[in-house]
Design a protein around this motif. Sequence first.
Motif, PDB file in Angstrom:
ATOM      1  N   LEU A  25       0.821  -1.197   0.000  1.00 13.28           N
ATOM      2  CA  LEU A  25       0.000   0.000   0.000  1.00 13.28           C
ATOM      3  C   LEU A  25       0.864   1.260   0.000  1.00 13.28           C
ATOM      4  N   ALA A  26       0.303   2.350  -0.451  1.00  7.10           N
ATOM      5  CA  ALA A  26       0.998   3.634  -0.433  1.00  7.10           C
ATOM      6  C   ALA A  26       1.185   4.092   1.011  1.00  7.10           C
ATOM      7  N   PRO A  27       2.263   4.829   1.298  1.00  8.97           N
ATOM      8  CA  PRO A  27       2.520   5.259   2.674  1.00  8.97           C
ATOM      9  C   PRO A  27       1.370   6.014   3.319  1.00  8.97           C
ATOM     10  N   ASP A  28       0.664   6.876   2.557  1.00 11.04           N
ATOM     11  CA  ASP A  28      -0.436   7.618   3.164  1.00 11.04           C
ATOM     12  C   ASP A  28      -1.583   6.704   3.551  1.00 11.04           C
ATOM     13  N   VAL A  29      -1.785   5.634   2.785  1.00 12.56           N
ATOM     14  CA  VAL A  29      -2.831   4.658   3.121  1.00 12.56           C
ATOM     15  C   VAL A  29      -2.427   3.865   4.358  1.00 12.56           C
ATOM     16  N   VAL A  30      -1.153   3.489   4.426  1.00 11.28           N
ATOM     17  CA  VAL A  30      -0.654   2.743   5.587  1.00 11.28           C
ATOM     18  C   VAL A  30      -0.784   3.593   6.846  1.00 11.28           C
TER      19      VAL A  30
END
Length: 291
Positions: A25-30
């Motif tokens: 997942l993308a860092p902002d989603v994580v």
Amino acid sequence: MASGARRAFFAGLLDYAGLFPPAQLAPDVVRENYEHYRGGANAWFLGRLLSPAAKVTEFAGLSPIGVVGRAADDVATYYKNLREDAQVLSQHKEAVVSFEIKLPTRVFQPPRKNQIAALVSATPFILESAGVTGLQIYFECPVPDLAAWTALAEVLLAEQKAFGLKIRCGGAEVPTTELLAGVVKLCAATGLLFKATAGLHHALRHDGGHGFVNLFAAGLLARVHPLNMTELAEILEQRTPLGFDDDALIWRNYRVSEEQIRAGRAQFGSFGSCSFEEPWADAQPISEPEA
């Protein structure tokens, strides 16, 4: 709501690794997911947020963070990567509590204990030289051979530091039950820290691989009782839930008290998973007492 022995067993058991495959997942989603899980009713099941060193800056303000170092096939690249990672971590040392890294394959074909020892002793030295201190450090053996894992364990014990072993339970290759039992027994017998990663989305043993309840129950039972390899393999292969009452984990005639579970979980710490929901859905029926 889990309590007693169940709560002691499952508390902080899962380290969230949403950045890593297969989720990636993308860092902002994580970040959003981790904050959501931390604020939810099941937050007690959640442990660290796992991140590569290069992505730690994406998680400013979050803690605790466990950093996964970059693997390397050769010694020179291992040191290069470690020095670069240490410089990044020096800017985020308040949030980072652990560091885990796979050692180069070449020093295990066959195992060369003097070269393994040099890598092991250099790892905290390089981190500490960058001002990154007090971390739990876990080393992963890159080959699926118990003799190699034993050689690594002997090196870690000789260092007389709070080092641990990290074993990969899925991905490109699923370890045999015999290897997993051997590594669990090594840690239980020596006091080395233990953590796991990959392939542990399910609580119990299944056709596709190992179960995280089986794995950590095996470790906790082996710390308290003199289980042999056959018994450990049977625990790891069991497909029905292991027993709990309010006061203990139970397998056959063996019991591990709530107090012993808490002490054991300080050693048999956690497993990394790119999903939180799937492991929790599997754990929930076992973690809660029957009505």
